[in-house]
Scaffold this motif. Structure first.
Motif, short mmCIF file in Angstrom:
data_model
loop_
_atom_site.label_atom_id
_atom_site.label_comp_id
_atom_site.label_asym_id
_atom_site.label_seq_id
_atom_site.Cartn_x
_atom_site.Cartn_y
_atom_site.Cartn_z
N MET A 1 19.42 -5.04 -0.35
CA MET A 1 18.22 -4.26 -0.19
C MET A 1 17.57 -4.65 1.14
O MET A 1 17.45 -5.81 1.48
N LYS A 2 17.13 -3.65 1.88
CA LYS A 2 16.52 -3.86 3.19
C LYS A 2 15.06 -4.28 3.01
O LYS A 2 14.31 -3.65 2.28
N LYS A 3 14.68 -5.34 3.71
CA LYS A 3 13.31 -5.81 3.61
C LYS A 3 12.44 -5.06 4.62
O LYS A 3 12.80 -4.89 5.77
N ARG A 4 11.30 -4.60 4.17
CA ARG A 4 10.38 -3.86 5.04
C ARG A 4 9.59 -4.83 5.90
O ARG A 4 9.25 -5.93 5.47
N PRO A 5 9.25 -4.41 7.10
CA PRO A 5 8.43 -5.28 7.96
C PRO A 5 7.05 -5.50 7.38
O PRO A 5 6.52 -4.68 6.64
N TRP A 6 6.45 -6.63 7.73
CA TRP A 6 5.16 -7.00 7.16
C TRP A 6 4.07 -6.01 7.54
O TRP A 6 3.13 -5.80 6.79
N ILE A 7 4.20 -5.35 8.69
CA ILE A 7 3.16 -4.39 9.10
C ILE A 7 3.12 -3.18 8.16
O ILE A 7 2.05 -2.66 7.84
N PHE A 8 4.28 -2.78 7.67
CA PHE A 8 4.34 -1.67 6.72
C PHE A 8 3.62 -2.04 5.43
O PHE A 8 2.88 -1.25 4.86
N GLN A 9 3.82 -3.27 4.98
CA GLN A 9 3.15 -3.73 3.76
C GLN A 9 1.65 -3.82 3.96
O GLN A 9 0.87 -3.49 3.07
N LEU A 10 1.24 -4.26 5.13
CA LEU A 10 -0.20 -4.36 5.43
C LEU A 10 -0.84 -2.97 5.45
O LEU A 10 -1.90 -2.77 4.85
N VAL A 11 -0.20 -2.03 6.12
CA VAL A 11 -0.74 -0.66 6.17
C VAL A 11 -0.80 -0.05 4.77
O VAL A 11 -1.78 0.61 4.41
N SER A 12 0.22 -0.29 3.97
CA SER A 12 0.23 0.22 2.59
C SER A 12 -0.93 -0.36 1.77
O SER A 12 -1.59 0.35 1.01
N ALA A 13 -1.18 -1.65 1.94
CA ALA A 13 -2.28 -2.30 1.21
C ALA A 13 -3.63 -1.75 1.66
O ALA A 13 -4.51 -1.51 0.83
N ILE A 14 -3.79 -1.51 2.95
CA ILE A 14 -5.06 -0.97 3.46
C ILE A 14 -5.29 0.45 2.94
O ILE A 14 -6.40 0.80 2.51
N ILE A 15 -4.24 1.26 2.93
CA ILE A 15 -4.36 2.63 2.41
C ILE A 15 -4.71 2.61 0.93
O ILE A 15 -5.56 3.37 0.47
N SER A 16 -4.07 1.72 0.17
CA SER A 16 -4.36 1.61 -1.26
C SER A 16 -5.79 1.18 -1.50
O SER A 16 -6.48 1.72 -2.38
N LEU A 17 -6.26 0.22 -0.75
CA LEU A 17 -7.64 -0.25 -0.89
C LEU A 17 -8.63 0.85 -0.55
O LEU A 17 -9.62 1.05 -1.26
N ALA A 18 -8.35 1.60 0.51
CA ALA A 18 -9.23 2.71 0.89
C ALA A 18 -9.27 3.78 -0.20
O ALA A 18 -10.33 4.34 -0.50
N ALA A 19 -8.13 4.06 -0.82
CA ALA A 19 -8.09 5.05 -1.91
C ALA A 19 -8.90 4.57 -3.11
O ALA A 19 -9.60 5.37 -3.75
N LEU A 20 -8.81 3.29 -3.42
CA LEU A 20 -9.59 2.74 -4.54
C LEU A 20 -11.09 2.80 -4.26
O LEU A 20 -11.88 3.16 -5.14
N VAL A 21 -11.48 2.46 -3.04
CA VAL A 21 -12.90 2.53 -2.67
C VAL A 21 -13.40 3.96 -2.79
O VAL A 21 -14.48 4.22 -3.34
N TYR A 22 -12.62 4.90 -2.30
CA TYR A 22 -13.00 6.32 -2.38
C TYR A 22 -13.12 6.78 -3.84
O TYR A 22 -14.05 7.48 -4.21
N ALA A 23 -12.17 6.35 -4.68
CA ALA A 23 -12.17 6.77 -6.08
C ALA A 23 -13.37 6.24 -6.86
O ALA A 23 -13.90 6.91 -7.74
N PHE A 24 -13.80 5.01 -6.53
CA PHE A 24 -14.87 4.38 -7.30
C PHE A 24 -16.21 4.39 -6.57
O PHE A 24 -17.16 3.74 -7.02
N TRP A 25 -16.33 5.11 -5.48
CA TRP A 25 -17.53 5.06 -4.63
C TRP A 25 -18.80 5.51 -5.37
O TRP A 25 -19.83 4.88 -5.28
N GLU A 26 -18.73 6.62 -6.10
CA GLU A 26 -19.93 7.19 -6.69
C GLU A 26 -20.13 6.86 -8.17
O GLU A 26 -20.91 7.52 -8.84
N ILE A 27 -19.44 5.87 -8.66
CA ILE A 27 -19.60 5.48 -10.06
C ILE A 27 -20.92 4.74 -10.23
O ILE A 27 -21.27 3.86 -9.44
N GLU A 28 -21.66 5.11 -11.24
CA GLU A 28 -22.88 4.38 -11.58
C GLU A 28 -22.47 3.20 -12.45
O GLU A 28 -22.25 3.33 -13.65
#
Length: 70
Positions: A1-28
């Motif tokens: 199995m080919k290992k992905r570069p660390w930058i790809f994993q970092l970008v994926s984590a940032i995108i996931s975090l941004a999606a979570l923030v957006y999803a939970f932004w307006e929750i009371e």
């Protein structure tokens, strides 16, 4: 199995975090936590048991379906 570069994993984590923030932004949160506190603990337990049972049933189903392949 080919290992992905660390930058790809970092970008994926940032995108996931941004999606979570957006999803939970307006929750009371106070209203949400008050609602969670009103649920009976027995229902929590019942739900956990059903989820675990469901996971085992799905795993067994896939094992059964994939058995002819090898």
């Amino acid at each position: 199995m080919k290992k992905r570069p660390w930058i790809f994993q970092l970008v994926s984590a940032i995108i996931s975090l941004a999606a979570l923030v957006y999803a939970f932004w307006e929750i009371e949160w106070q209203l949400f936590l008050d609602s969670v506190r009103m649920v009976r603990p027995l229902w929590y337990g019942f739900t956990v048991v059903l989820i675990v049972f469901s996971i085992f049933v799905r795993a067994w189903r896939w094992k059964y379906l994939l058995q002819p392949i090898g």
